[in-house]
Write an enzyme that holds these catalytic residues in place. Structure first.
Site, short mmCIF file in Angstrom:
data_model
loop_
_atom_site.label_atom_id
_atom_site.label_comp_id
_atom_site.label_asym_id
_atom_site.label_seq_id
_atom_site.Cartn_x
_atom_site.Cartn_y
_atom_site.Cartn_z
N HIS A 223 -4.28 8.47 12.08
CA HIS A 223 -3.43 7.87 13.12
C HIS A 223 -4.21 6.81 13.90
O HIS A 223 -3.70 5.73 14.20
CB HIS A 223 -2.96 8.94 14.12
CG HIS A 223 -2.11 10.02 13.54
ND1 HIS A 223 -2.55 11.31 13.38
CD2 HIS A 223 -0.84 10.01 13.10
CE1 HIS A 223 -1.58 12.05 12.86
NE2 HIS A 223 -0.53 11.29 12.68
N GLY B 237 1.16 4.41 7.65
CA GLY B 237 0.10 4.76 6.71
C GLY B 237 0.59 4.78 5.28
O GLY B 237 1.71 5.23 4.99
N GLN B 238 -0.27 4.29 4.37
CA GLN B 238 0.07 4.36 2.94
C GLN B 238 0.07 5.80 2.43
O GLN B 238 0.58 6.09 1.37
CB GLN B 238 -0.92 3.51 2.13
CG GLN B 238 -0.49 2.06 2.08
CD GLN B 238 -1.59 1.13 1.60
OE1 GLN B 238 -2.68 1.57 1.23
NE2 GLN B 238 -1.31 -0.15 1.61
P1 AMP Z 1 2.81 11.58 11.25
O1 AMP Z 1 2.28 11.90 12.61
O2 AMP Z 1 2.37 12.52 10.17
O3 AMP Z 1 4.30 11.31 11.25
O4 AMP Z 1 2.16 10.19 10.85
C1 AMP Z 1 2.26 9.06 11.67
C2 AMP Z 1 1.75 7.86 10.92
O5 AMP Z 1 0.39 8.06 10.58
C3 AMP Z 1 2.50 7.59 9.60
O6 AMP Z 1 2.69 6.19 9.45
C4 AMP Z 1 1.57 8.14 8.58
O7 AMP Z 1 1.69 7.54 7.31
C5 AMP Z 1 0.22 7.80 9.19
N1 AMP Z 1 -0.83 8.63 8.64
C6 AMP Z 1 -0.85 9.99 8.54
N2 AMP Z 1 -1.97 10.41 7.91
C7 AMP Z 1 -2.68 9.29 7.60
C8 AMP Z 1 -3.94 9.05 6.95
N3 AMP Z 1 -4.67 10.05 6.48
N4 AMP Z 1 -4.33 7.77 6.81
C9 AMP Z 1 -3.58 6.74 7.27
N5 AMP Z 1 -2.39 6.90 7.90
C10 AMP Z 1 -1.95 8.16 8.06
#
Ligand code: AMP
Length: 278
Positions: free
Chosen positions: A34, A144-145
């Site tokens: 994040h 994030g990808q």
């Molecule tokens: P989330 O809190 O899981 O909804 O994720 C929020 C954002 O963080 C989304 O755009 C995810 O793709 C990104 N994200 C989660 N884990 C990673 C990671 N390991 N690397 C890069 N981006 C991430």
């Protein structure tokens, strides 16, 4: 850093901001993945805005909405450290007030993979992200990808609805051993944590064969499956090798391909992916 819990309070602060705004939507329980999005937003914009909202509508009835990890105090300290200006942190009733009945449905690319395993998931994602975009009014939003299909769905939605912002894709941040950072990694026991590395190993195996010239998708998928099946804690949900834009499965890799997988490690469902040929 200001923390706003209502749309009205947020808009009042947003109106005071001039110059470019980069937006990072999250569900909290933040990790370095994040923060990488925040840092990228920081580098490319004058102001960074983040949101923390565990969106109930993107969780199925049998999924982990109520047990999804939360630690708001720690999250806010991390965002403050990264110079985030505003954090939008609404309650569920603020985002889904009584009578709420408008949904955003992205068709076709949501039919497979996560969309197939998690019916309704992307309807919840697209709706909440569209609503957040309307509230936050960012110039760019960072995703994030790691969640490759989600990224494709958001790009489709932005293009189809003519939304006025740029979507920026940020590479997956990994633990030193290769495991993709995820808020859900906290659920893994020490043994499961070791087993979880099988996702990354399977992706590396596919890349290794591809680098040696293997282009046949069925063989690559089979190699990945047998590696994962040797791991007692792991249960494959799907292994996919697909066109990165349409997410349709391909038979032969003759252009860039998205290799993605979802695997249950004990009770925790993890996803990961890599691109071949870019
Ligand atoms: P989330 O809190 O899981 O909804 O994720 C929020 C954002 O963080 C989304 O755009 C995810 O793709 C990104 N994200 C989660 N884990 C990673 C990671 N390991 N690397 C890069 N981006 C991430």
């Amino acid at each position: 850093m200001k923390i706003l819990e209502t749309i009205a309070a947020f808009k009042a602060e947003r109106d005071k901001i001039g110059g470019s705004v980069g937006f990072v939507p999250t569900m909290g329980y933040l990790h370095d993945g994040h923060l990488e999005l925040v840092r990228r937003a920081r580098a490319e914009n004058i102001t960074v805005i983040a949101s923390i909202f565990v969106n109930p509508s993107q969780f199925g009835a049998q999924e982990d909405f109520s047990s999804y990890p939360r630690d708001t105090e720690r999250d806010l300290a991390m965002l403050e450290e990264e110079n985030v200006r505003l954090v939008f942190m609404p309650a569920i009733e603020e985002m889904y007030p009584q009578g709420f009945s408008t949904w955003v449905e992205v068709e076709k690319i949501t039919e497979r993979l996560e969309g197939e395993s998690r019916p309704g998931h992307f309807r919840g994602v697209a709706t909440v992200v569209a609503k957040l975009f309307n509230i936050v009014q960012p110039d760019s939003a960072y995703f994030g990808q790691k969640d490759a299909q989600q990224l494709a769905v958001i790009c489709r939605m932005v293009s189809d609805l003519g939304l006025n912002l740029d979507i920026v894709a940020v590479p997956t941040v990994r633990e030193p051993d290769g495991l993709a950072m995820s808020s859900r990694n906290i659920f893994l026991t020490a043994e499961e944590r070791k087993a979880a590395l099988v996702l990354w190993k399977a992706l590396c195996l596919a890349r290794g064969h591809w680098e040696k010239g293997q282009r046949d998708v069925a063989s690559l998928r089979q190699e990945m499956a047998s590696l994962i099946e040797h791991e007692p804690f792991a249960n494959i949900d799907y292994i996919s090798i697909a066109d990165p834009e349409t997410l349709q499965e391909i038979d032969v890799i003759d252009s860039p391909a998205l290799v993605s997988l979802a695997v249950r490690i004990g009770g925790t469902r993890l996803i990961d992916n890599t691109m071949l040929g870019v």
